[in-house]
Scaffold this motif. Sequence first.
Motif, PDB file in Angstrom:
ATOM      1  N   ARG A  72      50.408  42.907  43.244  1.00 36.55           N
ATOM      2  CA  ARG A  72      51.370  41.916  43.906  1.00 36.55           C
ATOM      3  C   ARG A  72      50.482  40.757  44.439  1.00 36.55           C
ATOM      4  O   ARG A  72      51.179  39.533  44.252  1.00 36.55           O
ATOM      5  N   ARG A  73      49.444  40.772  44.725  1.00 39.00           N
ATOM      6  CA  ARG A  73      48.536  39.679  44.973  1.00 39.00           C
ATOM      7  C   ARG A  73      47.671  39.051  43.817  1.00 39.00           C
ATOM      8  O   ARG A  73      46.951  38.163  44.090  1.00 39.00           O
ATOM      9  N   GLY A  74      47.976  39.691  42.662  1.00 37.13           N
ATOM     10  CA  GLY A  74      47.369  39.050  41.507  1.00 37.13           C
ATOM     11  C   GLY A  74      45.855  39.530  41.326  1.00 37.13           C
ATOM     12  O   GLY A  74      45.173  39.012  40.389  1.00 37.13           O
ATOM     13  N   LEU A  75      45.369  40.399  41.834  1.00 31.52           N
ATOM     14  CA  LEU A  75      43.910  40.646  41.860  1.00 31.52           C
ATOM     15  C   LEU A  75      43.771  41.889  40.709  1.00 31.52           C
ATOM     16  O   LEU A  75      42.424  41.995  40.221  1.00 31.52           O
ATOM     17  N   VAL A  76      44.621  42.408  40.300  1.00 33.88           N
ATOM     18  CA  VAL A  76      44.515  43.839  39.434  1.00 33.88           C
ATOM     19  C   VAL A  76      45.747  43.718  38.381  1.00 33.88           C
ATOM     20  O   VAL A  76      46.782  43.023  39.248  1.00 33.88           O
ATOM     21  N   ALA A  86      41.272  37.582  36.554  1.00 26.73           N
ATOM     22  CA  ALA A  86      40.419  36.424  36.919  1.00 26.73           C
ATOM     23  C   ALA A  86      40.426  36.140  38.353  1.00 26.73           C
ATOM     24  O   ALA A  86      39.450  35.936  39.111  1.00 26.73           O
ATOM     25  N   ALA A  87      41.559  36.217  39.125  1.00 26.75           N
ATOM     26  CA  ALA A  87      41.831  36.208  40.374  1.00 26.75           C
ATOM     27  C   ALA A  87      41.025  37.221  41.184  1.00 26.75           C
ATOM     28  O   ALA A  87      40.386  36.942  42.328  1.00 26.75           O
ATOM     29  N   GLY A  88      40.993  38.514  40.508  1.00 20.97           N
ATOM     30  CA  GLY A  88      40.488  39.481  41.250  1.00 20.97           C
ATOM     31  C   GLY A  88      38.973  39.429  41.234  1.00 20.97           C
ATOM     32  O   GLY A  88      38.131  39.403  42.179  1.00 20.97           O
ATOM     33  N   LEU A  89      38.537  38.911  40.154  1.00 24.01           N
ATOM     34  CA  LEU A  89      36.867  38.629  40.006  1.00 24.01           C
ATOM     35  C   LEU A  89      36.396  37.596  40.893  1.00 24.01           C
ATOM     36  O   LEU A  89      35.326  37.803  41.456  1.00 24.01           O
TER      37      LEU A  89
END
Length: 160
Positions: free
Chosen positions: A81-85, A103-106
């Motif tokens: 939901r937070r776009g990390l995975v 990319a956001a998670g990285l």
Amino acid sequence: MTESLDRDRLAAWRAYIEASQRLYTRLEDDLRADSALSFADYHVLVLLSEAPGQRLRMGELASRLVFSPSRLTYQITTMQRRGLVARESCPDDRRGSEAVLTAAGLLALREAAPHHLRSVRAHLMDDLDDAEVACLTRIFGRLGRRLRAQRDASTAHPHS
């Protein structure tokens, strides 16, 4: 003699568990204050960043994190939901799924990593008393020797 040894071993493990819980709580608070990542988020992202193709099957991720399947599903869903995975079907097994680093998670991992490492060092240095340091040294020294012996034995006899 055995009772005394068992009592000492139990006391050592109790000290280890208490120290671990205290450190975990403080690290969790520090990491959230700096990056909005939880300690669990951070470790999921680390494992995915180190995996081939930055993806891991959910079962493999669960075994590395020692999460229950329901806890891992919840963890991945909130991170998604937070776009990390992202979560995708496994190409080789349609019944399973994989967690994939975004990319956001990285980026979140890269931003959190220096703070996390500083925090771990600070808490290990400042929050453990001498008795806890001695206890952890004994436990992990013994464990390290046992693991080295097993590894050496398996390399010496690869087919046994």
